[in-house]
Design an enzyme around this catalytic site. Structure first.
Site, PDB file in Angstrom:
ATOM      1  N   GLU A  26       4.425  -7.808   0.123  1.00 44.38           N
ATOM      2  CA  GLU A  26       3.343  -7.739  -0.859  1.00 44.38           C
ATOM      3  C   GLU A  26       3.775  -6.927  -2.085  1.00 44.38           C
ATOM      4  OE1 GLU A  26      -1.292  -6.158  -1.101  1.00 44.38           O
ATOM      5  OE2 GLU A  26       0.065  -5.401   0.452  1.00 44.38           O
ATOM      6  N   LYS A  46      -5.125 -13.946  -2.731  1.00 46.05           N
ATOM      7  CA  LYS A  46      -5.808 -13.150  -1.719  1.00 46.05           C
ATOM      8  C   LYS A  46      -7.322 -13.229  -1.850  1.00 46.05           C
ATOM      9  CE  LYS A  46      -5.699  -8.657   0.514  1.00 46.05           C
ATOM     10  NZ  LYS A  46      -5.170  -7.297   0.513  1.00 46.05           N
ATOM     11  N   CYS A  51      -1.859  -8.507   3.568  1.00 42.78           N
ATOM     12  CA  CYS A  51      -2.266  -7.164   3.973  1.00 42.78           C
ATOM     13  C   CYS A  51      -3.520  -7.182   4.846  1.00 42.78           C
ATOM     14  CB  CYS A  51      -2.464  -6.308   2.722  1.00 42.78           C
ATOM     15  SG  CYS A  51      -2.731  -4.548   3.055  1.00 42.78           S
TER      16      CYS A  51
END
Length: 518
Positions: A269, A334, A388
């Site tokens: 990330e 995301k 994440c």
């Protein structure tokens, strides 16, 4: 032990303890719960902790139950999520006292979940594991969506890679939690000489054994893909500094130099700490190198969607995963952003609290990606992506897995270096792999970088907090688990049915007791 539980939960036979005692017991029971999770793995505490809460609620008024549940929740969240202190104090440049105060406030708010749960339990339902366990499950589920969700510290995670996790491919994490809590409450009932509860407990344990014999997915016949996961170990306090951006790229480029020719190379990330618009020549050069060597390159990158920005008339920034190179394309944006880890809620109001985070591009300004996105295309396969914190959301990962042959998650847990947070995070990835019957590859900046198979077992793992290249093979899987097909609905519907039956057939003294004690 039997006498202790009997005094707690049989006030008809013993003088009821003053409220202060169950409040203290509940606080301590909640505080020790996180020892059941990674990195400690004392799984039996996941039975003992809710068992103590269940016992302390016996014959208590709804108001007392609210306070006992709140006490348990405060202990649970203050200790279990204290890893947030590192991001707030160390990287947020907030003084120690204020940082602890913010953790206390978080624990007070999150503790209300358990407080409301226990109030409902004593107000509307009979005292039985068959109402306590369904309510527990509903409130764990609520933590995945109320105020965007904070889905942490679930009871079922204590049994990742342990006997009861065989329920995961059938009913997901909430199914595992249901079984854990029912067994915990049954333990209390047995210690109260209600031997009948040995029967459902035995059935649940036998069911776990039977579930372990089921197989929903198989590996595809083609050769597994060779994969290299790059762990750059960039310190969080340097990661977003302008003067360190080129150094970051140099580190990842150097670590990747020997990996060209592998089927897939994955950077974690935000390993590219600049928008794609600022670094297009570098991206073009990486794509050319990947195509020339037959590699697919997958990387985390902040993405500025220019066409969408023109339509919306303001910049649209996304935390993203990009796939490019040989036989690779796709962009995943995301969908779930983590509070106090990636952005600051009400950042304008809280700028005085976390001053160091206001200039961090990873902490503010990102938009949420669309709920329905295509998987990344890699070597004629579909690669489901999660960034994440997203792997903490079971249904989100399930949707991505349903369209994919394998899964990738990239993360930067440098915010929480030296705490239990990254290891608890890894435990969630393991459960998502087990639930969906898909291999998970996890590339992180500082750890834990790992290969996780479709049973949720860690096959390979990189050491934390050092530069490392982790190599492994990634088989594509076919078929779908029952959980992938049906989501959380079976366990939620079953839990609702138990609660409805409990409410309808509750003993009359439940209502009489409530009215007499108001």
């Amino acid at each position: 032990m039997r006498t202790f539980f009997s005094k707690l939960s049989n006030p008809a036979e013993h003088q009821q303890l003053p409220l202060i005692y169950p409040l203290i017991i509940a606080l301590l029971a909640g505080a020790v719960f996180s020892l059941a999770l990674a990195p400690y793995h004392y799984w039996w505490i996941a039975l003992l902790s809710p068992a103590l809460l269940y016992a302390t609620l016996s014959k208590r008024t709804p108001k007392q139950a609210f306070l006992i549940g709140w006490s348990y929740g405060i202990g649970l969240w203050f200790v279990g999520a204290f890893w947030l202190y590192t991001s707030i104090h160390v990287y947020g440049d907030t003084n120690a006292l204020l940082s602890v105060l913010m953790i206390v406030i978080m624990a007070l708010l999150m503790g209300l979940f358990t407080a409301i749960q226990t109030w409902l339990y004593r107000r509307f339902f009979p005292e039985t594991p068959l109402t306590f366990a369904p309510l527990w499950v509903f409130f764990e589920w609520a933590k995945t969506w109320v105020f965007t969700g904070f889905p942490w510290l679930f009871a079922g995670y204590a049994f990742t890679e342990r006997f009861l996790d065989s329920y995961a491919p059938l009913f997901g994490i909430f199914g595992v939690s249901f079984v854990v809590i029912l067994l915990a409450c049954a333990l209390v009932e047995v210690l109260k000489k209600r031997i009948f509860w040995l029967i459902p407990s035995a059935i649940l344990l036998l069911g776990a054994w039977g579930a372990a014999q089921l197989s929903f997915v198989t590996a595809k016949s083609e050769k597994p893909l060779s994969v290299s996961l790059i762990q750059g170990n960039i310190p969080q306090d340097l990661k977003w500094l302008t003067e360190y951006q080129i150094k970051t790229l140099e580190i990842y480029t150097r670590l990747t130099r020997t990996e060209w020719g592998r089927d897939i190379i994955v950077w974690p990330e935000s390993s590219i700490p600049m928008f794609q618009t600022d670094i297009q020549p570098f991206l073009d050069a990486m794509k050319t190198q990947a195509e020339k060597t037959g590699s697919s390159w997958v990387t985390g990158i902040p993405y500025w969607d220019l066409p969408e920005s023109q339509v919306q008339q303001h910049p649209m920034y996304y935390n993203s995963i990009m796939a490019t190179g040989d036989a690779a394309e796709g962009l995943y944006k995301k969908q779930r952003l983590v509070p106090f880890g990636e952005y600051i809620p009400l950042s304008g109001l809280l700028s005085w609290v976390l001053p160091a985070m206001q200039n961090d591009p990873s902490m503010s300004g990102f938009s949420r990606g669309a709920s329905e996105q295509k998987p990344l295309a890699i070597k004629q396969h579909h690669l489901g992506a999660a960034i994440c914190y997203e792997v903490a959301y079971p249904n989100l990962t399930r949707r991505n897995a349903s369209k994919s042959d394998f899964l990738v998650t990239v993360s930067n847990d440098a915010w929480f270096t030296g705490t239990a947070g990254p290891l608890q995070h890894l435990q969630m990835v393991q459960m998502r792999a087990k639930e969906n019957g898909r291999w998970f590859i996890r590339a992180t900046n500082t750890g834990v970088t790992a290969f996780i198979d479709h049973h949720g077992h860690i096959v390979k793992q990189a050491p934390m907090d050092q530069e490392f290249v982790l190599r492994g093979d990634l088989p594509a899987m076919q078929g779908q688990t029952l959980y992938t097909q049906l989501s959380d609905w079976p366990v939620l519907i079953f839990s609702l049915l138990l609660l409805v039956l409990g409410w309808i057939y509750r003993p009359r003294q439940v209502d009489v007791s409530f009215k007499s004690r108001r």
